[in-house]
Design a protein around this motif. Structure first.
Motif, short mmCIF file in Angstrom:
data_model
loop_
_atom_site.label_atom_id
_atom_site.label_comp_id
_atom_site.label_asym_id
_atom_site.label_seq_id
_atom_site.Cartn_x
_atom_site.Cartn_y
_atom_site.Cartn_z
N GLU A 206 0.83 -1.20 0.00
CA GLU A 206 0.00 0.00 0.00
C GLU A 206 0.87 1.25 0.00
O GLU A 206 1.88 1.32 0.69
CB GLU A 206 -0.90 0.04 1.24
CG GLU A 206 -1.96 -1.04 1.27
CD GLU A 206 -2.88 -0.91 2.47
OE1 GLU A 206 -2.63 -0.03 3.33
OE2 GLU A 206 -3.85 -1.69 2.57
N ILE A 207 0.43 2.23 -0.80
CA ILE A 207 1.07 3.54 -0.84
C ILE A 207 0.04 4.56 -0.36
O ILE A 207 -0.99 4.75 -1.02
CB ILE A 207 1.54 3.90 -2.26
CG1 ILE A 207 2.32 2.75 -2.90
CG2 ILE A 207 2.35 5.19 -2.23
CD1 ILE A 207 3.58 2.36 -2.18
N ASP A 208 0.29 5.17 0.78
CA ASP A 208 -0.68 6.11 1.36
C ASP A 208 -2.07 5.49 1.44
O ASP A 208 -3.08 6.13 1.13
CB ASP A 208 -0.71 7.42 0.57
CG ASP A 208 0.57 8.22 0.70
OD1 ASP A 208 1.35 7.95 1.64
OD2 ASP A 208 0.80 9.12 -0.12
N GLY A 209 -2.13 4.24 1.80
CA GLY A 209 -3.40 3.54 1.96
C GLY A 209 -4.00 3.00 0.68
O GLY A 209 -5.07 2.37 0.70
N ILE A 210 -3.33 3.22 -0.47
CA ILE A 210 -3.83 2.74 -1.76
C ILE A 210 -3.16 1.40 -2.08
O ILE A 210 -1.93 1.30 -2.12
CB ILE A 210 -3.52 3.74 -2.88
CG1 ILE A 210 -4.13 5.11 -2.56
CG2 ILE A 210 -4.05 3.24 -4.22
CD1 ILE A 210 -3.62 6.23 -3.45
N THR B 272 -2.45 2.94 -10.79
CA THR B 272 -2.22 4.29 -11.29
C THR B 272 -2.22 5.30 -10.15
O THR B 272 -1.32 6.16 -10.05
CB THR B 272 -3.30 4.68 -12.32
OG1 THR B 272 -3.24 3.77 -13.41
CG2 THR B 272 -3.07 6.09 -12.83
N ALA B 273 -3.22 5.22 -9.27
CA ALA B 273 -3.29 6.14 -8.13
C ALA B 273 -2.10 5.94 -7.20
O ALA B 273 -1.55 6.92 -6.66
CB ALA B 273 -4.60 5.94 -7.37
N ALA B 274 -1.70 4.69 -7.00
CA ALA B 274 -0.56 4.42 -6.12
C ALA B 274 0.72 5.02 -6.69
O ALA B 274 1.51 5.64 -5.97
CB ALA B 274 -0.41 2.91 -5.93
N LYS B 275 0.94 4.87 -8.00
CA LYS B 275 2.16 5.38 -8.62
C LYS B 275 2.23 6.90 -8.57
O LYS B 275 3.32 7.48 -8.53
CB LYS B 275 2.24 4.90 -10.08
CG LYS B 275 2.58 3.43 -10.22
CD LYS B 275 2.57 3.00 -11.68
CE LYS B 275 2.81 1.52 -11.83
NZ LYS B 275 2.73 1.07 -13.24
N GLN B 276 1.08 7.56 -8.57
CA GLN B 276 1.09 9.02 -8.50
C GLN B 276 1.59 9.52 -7.15
O GLN B 276 1.97 10.68 -7.02
CB GLN B 276 -0.31 9.56 -8.79
CG GLN B 276 -0.70 9.42 -10.26
CD GLN B 276 -2.13 9.84 -10.54
OE1 GLN B 276 -2.94 9.98 -9.62
NE2 GLN B 276 -2.46 10.03 -11.80
N GLN B 277 1.57 8.65 -6.14
CA GLN B 277 2.09 9.01 -4.82
C GLN B 277 3.53 8.56 -4.61
O GLN B 277 4.07 8.67 -3.52
CB GLN B 277 1.20 8.41 -3.73
CG GLN B 277 -0.25 8.84 -3.80
CD GLN B 277 -0.39 10.36 -3.77
OE1 GLN B 277 0.26 11.03 -2.97
NE2 GLN B 277 -1.23 10.89 -4.65
N LEU B 278 4.14 8.04 -5.68
CA LEU B 278 5.50 7.54 -5.61
C LEU B 278 6.42 8.29 -6.56
O LEU B 278 6.02 8.62 -7.69
CB LEU B 278 5.55 6.06 -6.00
CG LEU B 278 5.20 5.00 -4.95
CD1 LEU B 278 5.25 3.64 -5.60
CD2 LEU B 278 6.15 5.06 -3.78
N GLY B 279 7.62 8.54 -6.11
CA GLY B 279 8.66 9.06 -6.99
C GLY B 279 9.78 8.04 -7.02
O GLY B 279 10.28 7.62 -5.97
N LEU B 280 10.16 7.61 -8.20
CA LEU B 280 11.22 6.61 -8.35
C LEU B 280 12.50 7.29 -8.83
O LEU B 280 12.51 7.93 -9.88
CB LEU B 280 10.80 5.53 -9.35
CG LEU B 280 11.89 4.52 -9.73
CD1 LEU B 280 12.31 3.69 -8.53
CD2 LEU B 280 11.41 3.60 -10.86
N PHE B 281 13.56 7.15 -8.06
CA PHE B 281 14.87 7.67 -8.46
C PHE B 281 15.52 6.65 -9.38
O PHE B 281 15.88 5.56 -8.96
CB PHE B 281 15.73 7.89 -7.21
CG PHE B 281 17.10 8.42 -7.49
CD1 PHE B 281 17.30 9.78 -7.70
CD2 PHE B 281 18.20 7.58 -7.53
CE1 PHE B 281 18.58 10.28 -7.94
CE2 PHE B 281 19.48 8.06 -7.78
CZ PHE B 281 19.66 9.42 -7.98
#
Length: 244
Positions: A59-63, A70-79
């Protein structure tokens, strides 16, 4: 906040992840520390939906990544690997492209790109092609791409690999800035120095499992050792795969 619960993954005949559970909090730098083959990269790939778990969820921010990737990836930044930049593009073009594929409109991407170029002090190279950039310039451009859409979570896989000493120092400072701004920063490494210098909390992994959790000092206290390296060897029962 990033949370994984009971993640398991069999790759071929190798149990890459074995009921893995941990969380990474906002306003902290959390390190995934383990020898080569511990499952660190497999875990990060699942966070980005690049691999599907056999069991468990991320889960990313509960998603839930599997339910709404798609919603989960919008809360992630990949270096990404700084050496994998598109050399024919300028940093401005490169950053704006990733801003748009992260869900920003053309106008929003333009403004966000200008903001992150200013914040990371990239104005002097923003309109030069990336070919021929120094390690530090590549690293800053890669980080700008990761944070342009203002994700609450930043994920890095062995971020200092291939960077020189000065570029590594700059990256550490930028990651501390992100932490101070309230971001959740999660990175994988097997380099003790890097983890000791950066992490508020360390998840020690071996054979796809969590074997210990705590701050670098707490792990030393837990094992009765005077350094994180010695604590790590004690916890995993081997010195195979570590780097000083």
């Amino acid at each position: 906040m990033i949370k994984v619960a009971n993640l398991s993954k069999l790759i071929g005949d190798v149990q890459a992840l074995d009921n893995l559970s941990f969380s990474a909090e906002n306003g902290q730098i959390t390190g995934l520390l383990g020898p080569n083959g511990a499952g660190k990269t497999t875990c990060l790939r699942m966070l980005f939906g690049l691999l599907k778990p056999d069991n468990g969820n991320a889960e990313i921010d509960g998603i839930d990544v599997a339910v709404d990737p798609t919603a989960a990836k919008q809360q992630l930044g990949l270096f990404p690997d700084p050496f994998g930049l598109y050399e024919r593009l300028t940093p401005r073009e490169y950053i704006r492209y990733f801003a748009e594929i992260s869900g920003l409109s053309v106008e929003q991407a333009k403004r966000a790109t200008a903001d992150v170029i200013h914040d990371l002090q990239l104005e002097d190279i923003a309109d030069r092609r990336c070919k021929g950039f120094s390690q530090g310039q590549r690293m800053k451009t890669a980080l700008a791409q990761a944070i342009v859409h203002k994700p609450s979570n930043i994920v890095l896989d062995e971020p200092t690999r291939g960077l020189d000493v000065m570029s590594t120092r700059v990256l550490r400072g930028l990651l501390r800035d992100l932490k101070d701004q309230g971001h959740c920063v999660l990175f994988s490494s097997h380099v003790m120095q890097e983890v000791s210098a950066l992490c508020d909390r360390v998840i020690v992994m071996a054979a796809g499992k969590v074997v210990a959790v705590g701050s670098p000092q707490e792990l030393c206290d837990q094992t009765g050792q005077g350094s994180l390296e010695e604590a790590f060897i004690t916890l995993i029962g081997s010195d195979e795969g570590i780097a000083a």
